[in-house]
Design an enzyme around this catalytic site. Structure first.
Site, PDB file in Angstrom:
ATOM      1  N   THR A   8      51.147  78.089   2.746  1.00 40.20           N
ATOM      2  CA  THR A   8      51.686  78.145   4.209  1.00 40.20           C
ATOM      3  C   THR A   8      51.888  76.586   4.517  1.00 40.20           C
ATOM      4  OG1 THR A   8      51.873  78.792   6.639  1.00 40.20           O
ATOM      5  CG2 THR A   8      49.807  77.793   5.720  1.00 40.20           C
ATOM      6  N   ASN A   9      53.079  76.598   5.411  1.00 42.12           N
ATOM      7  CA  ASN A   9      53.294  75.420   5.970  1.00 42.12           C
ATOM      8  C   ASN A   9      53.102  75.456   7.627  1.00 42.12           C
ATOM      9  OD1 ASN A   9      54.056  73.541   3.545  1.00 42.12           O
ATOM     10  ND2 ASN A   9      55.866  75.080   3.425  1.00 42.12           N
ATOM     11  N   ASP A  76      47.960  87.394   5.330  1.00 39.86           N
ATOM     12  CA  ASP A  76      49.153  88.104   5.737  1.00 39.86           C
ATOM     13  C   ASP A  76      48.449  88.969   6.979  1.00 39.86           C
ATOM     14  OD1 ASP A  76      51.785  88.826   5.345  1.00 39.86           O
ATOM     15  OD2 ASP A  76      51.178  90.975   5.007  1.00 39.86           O
TER      16      ASP A  76
END
Length: 202
Positions: A8-9, A76
């Site tokens: 992720t960022n 998620d």
């Protein structure tokens, strides 16, 4: 030093993950910090399936770029509403369509629940984490937070469905968007999943 690539960022996710998994000798890098691009199609029907897709893709991209195996972590998450048969579920981020945003998603959710009584607005946030180590072994953790969906958006501290979500853990009627980040982390689905993962990895 053990390098863990987080798939992720998202700065909020990274801060929560690195705080929860503060093992000595572990170094966390986002995709951007590792100089990687990884955007696999999340086409699984479950949160765990999508998290695994992202973790394996990030691990493969990192190994190709660095020339040696690294660990990877992905999550998620989404919202399940009982009155909607568990929707929006894995489609939470794109509930109002591929071009939808938080406002559009929340507006659609309120429309779908129009006329539904408070007692039937039960819902939960779900987060599944998949950690894939250098040797390919996996650890999977799942966290939830129970609550119900309100009738209007309130608060500006959160994102996504937070302004509509009334956690059972609060007895004063606050939404997740009306509390500090620290208070949210203490009860959140991601916080619960991270605490479980820490036990598994510890």
């Amino acid at each position: 030093m053990k390098t863990v690539v987080i798939a992720t960022n998202n700065a909020h996710k990274v801060a929560e993950i690195t705080t929860a998994l503060d093992f000595e000798g572990w170094e966390f890098k986002t995709l951007r910090e590792a100089g990687l691009v990884s955007d696999p199609e999340e086409d699984a029907g479950t949160f765990e399936g999508n998290a695994r897709i992202k973790a394996l893709a990030a691990r493969a991209a990192a190994e190709e770029a660095l020339g040696h195996p690294v660990a990877a972590l992905a999550d998620d998450s989404g919202l399940e509403v009982d009155a909607l048969g568990g929707a929006p579920g894995v489609y939470s981020s794109r509930y109002a369509g591929a071009d939808g945003d938080d406002a559009a998603n929340n507006a659609k959710l309120l429309r779908e629940l129009a006329g539904v009584a408070d007692a039937d607005r039960a819902a939960r946030f779900v987060c599944t984490l998949v950690f894939v180590d250098e040797d390919g072994s996996e650890a999977v953790a799942r966290g939830t937070i129970e609550g119900r969906i309100g009738h209007e958006e309130r608060g500006s501290e959160g994102f996504g469905y937070d302004p509509l979500f009334l956690p059972d853990a609060f007895d004063d009627g606050r939404t997740l968007a009306e509390v500090s980040q620290d208070d949210k982390n203490a009860i959140s689905h991601r916080g619960n999943a991270l605490r479980q993962l820490r036990e598994l990895l510890g």
